[in-house]
Scaffold this active site. Sequence first.
Site, mmCIF file in Angstrom:
data_model
loop_
_atom_site.group_PDB
_atom_site.id
_atom_site.type_symbol
_atom_site.label_atom_id
_atom_site.label_comp_id
_atom_site.label_asym_id
_atom_site.label_seq_id
_atom_site.Cartn_x
_atom_site.Cartn_y
_atom_site.Cartn_z
ATOM 1 N N ASP A 29 -3.741 -13.854 -7.201
ATOM 2 C CA ASP A 29 -4.793 -12.832 -7.210
ATOM 3 C C ASP A 29 -4.295 -11.510 -7.807
ATOM 4 O O ASP A 29 -4.986 -10.500 -7.789
ATOM 5 C CB ASP A 29 -5.367 -12.595 -5.803
ATOM 6 N N ASP A 102 7.994 -1.240 8.169
ATOM 7 C CA ASP A 102 7.624 0.130 7.886
ATOM 8 C C ASP A 102 6.499 0.479 8.856
ATOM 9 O O ASP A 102 5.527 -0.270 8.977
ATOM 10 C CB ASP A 102 7.116 0.228 6.440
ATOM 11 N N ASP A 212 7.710 6.102 8.979
ATOM 12 C CA ASP A 212 7.145 6.942 7.919
ATOM 13 C C ASP A 212 6.925 8.381 8.393
ATOM 14 O O ASP A 212 6.404 8.597 9.497
ATOM 15 C CB ASP A 212 5.799 6.334 7.494
ATOM 16 N N GLU A 270 11.902 8.432 8.079
ATOM 17 C CA GLU A 270 11.650 9.065 6.788
ATOM 18 C C GLU A 270 11.257 10.499 7.107
ATOM 19 O O GLU A 270 10.264 10.746 7.784
ATOM 20 C CB GLU A 270 10.540 8.355 6.032
ATOM 21 N N HIS A 344 9.849 3.467 -3.131
ATOM 22 C CA HIS A 344 8.523 3.292 -3.721
ATOM 23 C C HIS A 344 7.837 4.607 -4.060
ATOM 24 O O HIS A 344 6.729 4.603 -4.579
ATOM 25 C CB HIS A 344 7.656 2.480 -2.759
ATOM 26 N N ASP A 345 8.457 5.739 -3.709
ATOM 27 C CA ASP A 345 7.878 7.051 -4.016
ATOM 28 C C ASP A 345 8.632 7.766 -5.130
ATOM 29 O O ASP A 345 8.240 8.868 -5.526
ATOM 30 C CB ASP A 345 7.943 7.969 -2.777
HETATM 31 O O1 TEU Z 1 5.995 9.541 2.051
HETATM 32 C C1 TEU Z 1 6.099 10.827 2.504
HETATM 33 C C2 TEU Z 1 6.492 11.845 1.529
HETATM 34 O O2 TEU Z 1 6.674 12.978 1.908
HETATM 35 C C3 TEU Z 1 6.660 11.551 0.106
HETATM 36 O O3 TEU Z 1 7.715 10.956 -0.396
HETATM 37 C C4 TEU Z 1 5.349 11.483 -0.565
HETATM 38 O O4 TEU Z 1 5.181 10.312 -1.260
HETATM 39 C C5 TEU Z 1 5.340 12.644 -1.481
HETATM 40 O O5 TEU Z 1 5.139 13.770 -0.709
HETATM 41 C C6 TEU Z 1 4.299 12.539 -2.517
HETATM 42 O O6 TEU Z 1 4.650 13.488 -3.479
HETATM 43 C C7 TEU Z 1 5.583 8.555 2.919
HETATM 44 C C8 TEU Z 1 5.486 7.233 2.195
HETATM 45 O O7 TEU Z 1 6.756 6.854 1.747
HETATM 46 C C9 TEU Z 1 4.490 7.376 1.081
HETATM 47 O O8 TEU Z 1 4.413 6.227 0.278
HETATM 48 C C10 TEU Z 1 3.138 7.673 1.710
HETATM 49 O O9 TEU Z 1 2.206 7.936 0.709
HETATM 50 C C11 TEU Z 1 3.202 8.870 2.662
HETATM 51 O O10 TEU Z 1 4.336 8.837 3.521
HETATM 52 C C12 TEU Z 1 1.996 8.895 3.541
HETATM 53 O O11 TEU Z 1 2.049 7.861 4.483
HETATM 54 CA CA CA Z 2 -1.379 -12.544 -3.901
#
Ligand code: TEU
Ligand code: CA
Length: 578
Positions: A29, A102, A212, A270, A344-345
Amino acid sequence: APGADQPDWWKNGVVYQIYPRSFADANGDGIGDLRGIINHVDHLAALGVQTVWLSPIYPSPQDDNGYDIANYRDIEPMFGTLDDFDELIEKLHAHGIRLVMDLVVNHSSDEHEWFLESRSSRENPKRDWYIWRDAREVEGLKPGERGTEPNNWDSAFSGPGWQWDEETEQFYLHMFSRKQPDLNWENPEVREAVYDMMRWWLDRGVDGFRMDVINLISKPEGLPDGPPTQDGLGSAFAMVMTGPRFHEFMQEMRREVFDRYPKTFVNVGETPGITAHDALLTSKPERGELEMVFQFEHVGLEHEGHKFNPSRALPLHELAGNLARWDREVAEEGGWNSLYFENHDQPRSVSRWGDDDPEWRVRSAKALAGMLHAHRGTPYVYQGQELGQVNFPWESLEQFRDIEVLNYVRESEQFGHGTFEELLPGISDMNRDNARTPMPWTSAVESGAGFGEGEPWIAVNPSAAEGVNAADQVGVEGSVFEFYRALIALRKSEPLLVSGGFELLGPVESMGEGLPGQSGPSRVWAVRRFSAREGSDASSLIAVANFSRETVELGENVWPAGAEVVLSNVAESERAGE
Ligand code: TEU
Ligand code: CA
């Protein structure tokens, strides 16, 4: 869990982060799923990682790719079922790999049952589970007009951090998107509901949590305005980071959750904006909080203002100096660090701090890996990093999926801060979708690079055709993957990497133009791990990387006579003057 009898097991190994949506799609998908991960456990086992951290897989409307959880006790159907999840844990454990979930509890999705109840009326018993406030009175209001937001806080994804609710005529707080309302941790019922849910997952066999934005949960009393940012808003983060009751809540969580289980869990927080001082308080074992936290200083050094402003090139001594300071102020003092360049950020580190030119990419990826893993703390590898993945060549707005980019472009155009074309250079370098393109399993870019049969939800990085894929690297001598495998194995055979002392050899700013014996600006990064500073039985391990395209001579202070090479990013035949 495997090795559960070893205390501090999480210091010895390496954590691998999987972003499930982008790892492997088993049902065609176009979206990665749990079955895809189950099918690729051999990849993780070959790499030799000790723990896998899964980005959120709970039911979610996916406004922020699962960081908006609508049910804390189930699996998002798109990813699979609880049975698939149990099978994944079992298979990982059979390979001696632990699983960390997570967990996003600063906020939930606005589609979570708790929030649906909370917003249903001001009298609902769950009203106080979220952060509701009246509009702020302003002068000259006509009947029927409401005031402004309760304070000036912005949201991390552009615009104000408050959303008006027409039905109950109050605002709710959202530090992130408006579909991510903040939970009210002042309410003990909220905390107990979270702890109960954590115990539920631990009973199911998970080995720990990555919490998180956990240092955002305690809001300051009275929710005072934050320092101005732009467009009349103020920084919510500045006011909320590591708030007044943060440490108290972490100690309560330890008592209510982890102390009830044998001490075999890893809990990593985090923690954007946390100081080294608070990181030490959070990770010192005797304080009973978390095992370690992710710091953010080193991933913010090249920003001037907003992260999407074009960033400056980062001087090497600032990066090296920052990690060394965290070692001195946290690890040396009895706390513990999480070591990461990617997640991932974050954009891809080879493009960001290394050299992603095809000529240099492989060496550069290995050099960065070697330096990171030589620091004191638990190293994290983000999917694709072990293949030397690079940033995606962004061209048009249609290619982006991340709410952060989409909101930013919309707001910027609206407020006249720039058009997409003008913003593109800054966005290209720093956007989170760089990390979220499909994991390249093969070189077949046109058919999805082995990610799955369907059209992937986000474009495949063309680098897959140039060797950035698993098939071309696993078991292939000289590949980035094989370097990571050797590095991870070295951690198992070389206790210095886990428990040795740490020292930065260079560059440091005071060295001015670089290391002795080195001309030009600082471009050699060198660190030493040691069993004892001096004495006949003292042993050391030195990691050294050249952050330039030129050959440099290493001084004696970095590379003592008689030192032996245990691992190198350059083949022996290509190494000069050894
Ligand atoms: O991220 C929190 C965070 O402060 C960052 O790295 C955020 O992505 C950044 O401020 C954007 O510029 C965590 C997660 O890792 C992120 O993927 C989520 O979007 C966020 O919390 C909200 O849950
Ligand atoms: Ca899939």
